[in-house]
Write a protein that holds these residues in place. Sequence first.
Motif, mmCIF file in Angstrom:
data_model
loop_
_atom_site.group_PDB
_atom_site.id
_atom_site.type_symbol
_atom_site.label_atom_id
_atom_site.label_comp_id
_atom_site.label_asym_id
_atom_site.label_seq_id
_atom_site.Cartn_x
_atom_site.Cartn_y
_atom_site.Cartn_z
ATOM 1 N N MET A 1 0.901 -1.375 -0.017
ATOM 2 C CA MET A 1 0.058 0.139 -0.036
ATOM 3 C C MET A 1 0.758 0.987 0.571
ATOM 4 S SD MET A 1 -3.086 0.732 2.868
ATOM 5 C CE MET A 1 -3.893 -0.180 2.261
ATOM 6 N N LYS A 2 0.462 2.104 -1.233
ATOM 7 C CA LYS A 2 1.404 3.514 -1.189
ATOM 8 C C LYS A 2 0.919 4.435 -0.132
ATOM 9 C CE LYS A 2 2.508 2.628 -5.326
ATOM 10 N NZ LYS A 2 2.332 2.731 -7.200
ATOM 11 N N LYS A 3 1.522 5.513 0.882
ATOM 12 C CA LYS A 3 1.349 6.108 1.868
ATOM 13 C C LYS A 3 2.060 7.492 2.043
ATOM 14 C CE LYS A 3 -0.493 4.516 5.488
ATOM 15 N NZ LYS A 3 -1.594 4.822 5.915
ATOM 16 N N PHE A 4 1.876 8.063 1.465
ATOM 17 C CA PHE A 4 2.631 9.519 2.595
ATOM 18 C C PHE A 4 3.169 9.573 3.288
ATOM 19 C CE2 PHE A 4 -0.290 10.668 -1.276
ATOM 20 C CZ PHE A 4 0.954 11.882 -1.929
ATOM 21 N N THR A 5 4.095 10.052 4.124
ATOM 22 C CA THR A 5 5.028 9.814 5.203
ATOM 23 C C THR A 5 5.851 11.713 5.295
ATOM 24 O OG1 THR A 5 6.534 8.266 4.568
ATOM 25 C CG2 THR A 5 4.973 7.720 5.526
ATOM 26 N N GLU A 6 6.290 11.748 5.984
ATOM 27 C CA GLU A 6 6.612 13.099 6.647
ATOM 28 C C GLU A 6 8.521 12.733 5.794
ATOM 29 O OE1 GLU A 6 6.001 15.150 10.476
ATOM 30 O OE2 GLU A 6 3.939 15.174 10.450
ATOM 31 N N GLY A 7 8.742 13.726 5.143
ATOM 32 C CA GLY A 7 10.020 13.228 4.998
ATOM 33 C C GLY A 7 9.892 13.026 3.372
ATOM 34 N N MET A 8 9.580 12.568 2.828
ATOM 35 C CA MET A 8 9.266 11.965 1.867
ATOM 36 C C MET A 8 9.362 13.313 0.443
ATOM 37 S SD MET A 8 5.884 10.076 -0.782
ATOM 38 C CE MET A 8 6.120 10.519 -2.797
ATOM 39 N N GLN A 9 9.970 13.201 -0.331
ATOM 40 C CA GLN A 9 10.783 13.778 -1.740
ATOM 41 C C GLN A 9 10.219 12.949 -2.941
ATOM 42 O OE1 GLN A 9 14.755 16.352 -0.306
ATOM 43 N NE2 GLN A 9 14.417 14.988 0.893
ATOM 44 N N PHE A 10 10.134 14.483 -3.931
ATOM 45 C CA PHE A 10 10.018 13.896 -5.441
ATOM 46 C C PHE A 10 9.851 15.795 -5.824
ATOM 47 C CE2 PHE A 10 6.087 14.890 -3.102
ATOM 48 C CZ PHE A 10 4.706 15.515 -4.043
ATOM 49 N N ARG A 11 9.817 15.627 -7.199
ATOM 50 C CA ARG A 11 9.374 15.839 -7.953
ATOM 51 C C ARG A 11 8.831 15.917 -8.424
ATOM 52 N NH1 ARG A 11 15.882 17.596 -11.600
ATOM 53 N NH2 ARG A 11 14.270 19.907 -12.018
ATOM 54 N N PHE A 12 7.904 17.587 -9.561
ATOM 55 C CA PHE A 12 7.119 17.481 -10.895
ATOM 56 C C PHE A 12 7.315 18.417 -11.259
ATOM 57 C CE2 PHE A 12 5.414 19.608 -6.905
ATOM 58 C CZ PHE A 12 5.165 20.624 -7.686
ATOM 59 N N SER A 13 6.957 18.250 -12.618
ATOM 60 C CA SER A 13 6.603 19.817 -13.666
ATOM 61 C C SER A 13 5.463 20.383 -12.979
ATOM 62 C CB SER A 13 6.488 18.780 -15.046
ATOM 63 O OG SER A 13 8.091 17.807 -15.361
ATOM 64 N N MET A 14 5.514 21.543 -13.851
ATOM 65 C CA MET A 14 4.649 22.783 -13.399
ATOM 66 C C MET A 14 3.731 22.829 -14.780
ATOM 67 S SD MET A 14 6.317 25.503 -11.358
ATOM 68 C CE MET A 14 7.418 26.206 -11.902
ATOM 69 N N LEU A 15 3.066 23.006 -14.516
ATOM 70 C CA LEU A 15 1.863 23.441 -15.794
ATOM 71 C C LEU A 15 2.653 23.773 -16.796
ATOM 72 C CD1 LEU A 15 -1.180 22.151 -17.419
ATOM 73 C CD2 LEU A 15 -2.112 24.561 -15.984
ATOM 74 N N TYR A 16 2.706 25.200 -16.445
ATOM 75 C CA TYR A 16 3.741 26.284 -17.775
ATOM 76 C C TYR A 16 4.799 25.909 -17.654
ATOM 77 C CZ TYR A 16 -1.034 27.812 -17.706
ATOM 78 O OH TYR A 16 -2.321 27.600 -18.167
ATOM 79 N N GLY A 17 5.901 24.579 -17.980
ATOM 80 C CA GLY A 17 7.099 24.552 -17.571
ATOM 81 C C GLY A 17 8.054 25.164 -16.606
ATOM 82 N N GLY A 18 8.427 23.904 -16.500
ATOM 83 C CA GLY A 18 9.829 24.554 -14.946
ATOM 84 C C GLY A 18 9.520 22.938 -14.268
#
Length: 243
Positions: A1-18
């Motif tokens: 099962m996938k859960k959010f935990t404090e300290g978890m880090q990731f990257r994502f792309s913004m809608l208009y780039g970056g």
Amino acid sequence: MKKFTEGMQFRFSMLYGGAVTAKVTKVTDTEITLTESWLAEDTLEMVSEDTVYEKKLDDNGDEYIVIWEYYDHKCTVYGEEQESPTSLAIKGFYVRPLSENDRIQVKNMDQLSGFCVEQWIDAVDFAWGIFKDDNLIGYCTIGIADDADPLVEEHEAYKADSSLLLSDVFILPEYRDHGYGAKLIKESIETRWKMDGEKNTVYLHAMGVTGDLHYDEKLKSFYKKNGFAGLCSDREIMVLTVD
């Protein structure tokens, strides 16, 4: 099962780039708070702010949040797979995309590995690292296998626009033979598959940068244990295919 935990880090792309680097700073029954950081185009300085998202559950009970949504397009982020109690050797170690904040550690590791991963930090979700706490202990890169070796391009499963190339795999010597390399490539590949929406074929060159043939043989053995096979008669190029 996938859960959010404090300290978890990731990257994502913004809608208009970056790209945005995010860290989970608070988890409640209904909300996820992220501290988001990005490079401001006007000042070229890092900017940070906290954003609260509604926590959702899919049909499998996995937690996720929707970062942005625009017509039929949206950016969705899932929590991390929770490790079983028996996975003690891996506990405390995590894999995530490399970011600008990791540049010094990556540069130092490049000097040890002979690779040039520092140049790929700005490519979103291309360079990945495995960390013990906040300390980088290994990295790799994974991206589209364009302009590939002719043996790769002639392979029956190769697709120029979607096949992947795993490169620059390196684990600090003191952390080898404990499962961390396998964790790094497994999570990097599986995350890339989720991003692409399909399990595309993955290729690699099982060759070190030192010219040590014994070390190269150990590399090939390592990749075989993780699902890769030799490609045709060339034992340096390996492939991971999914039925």
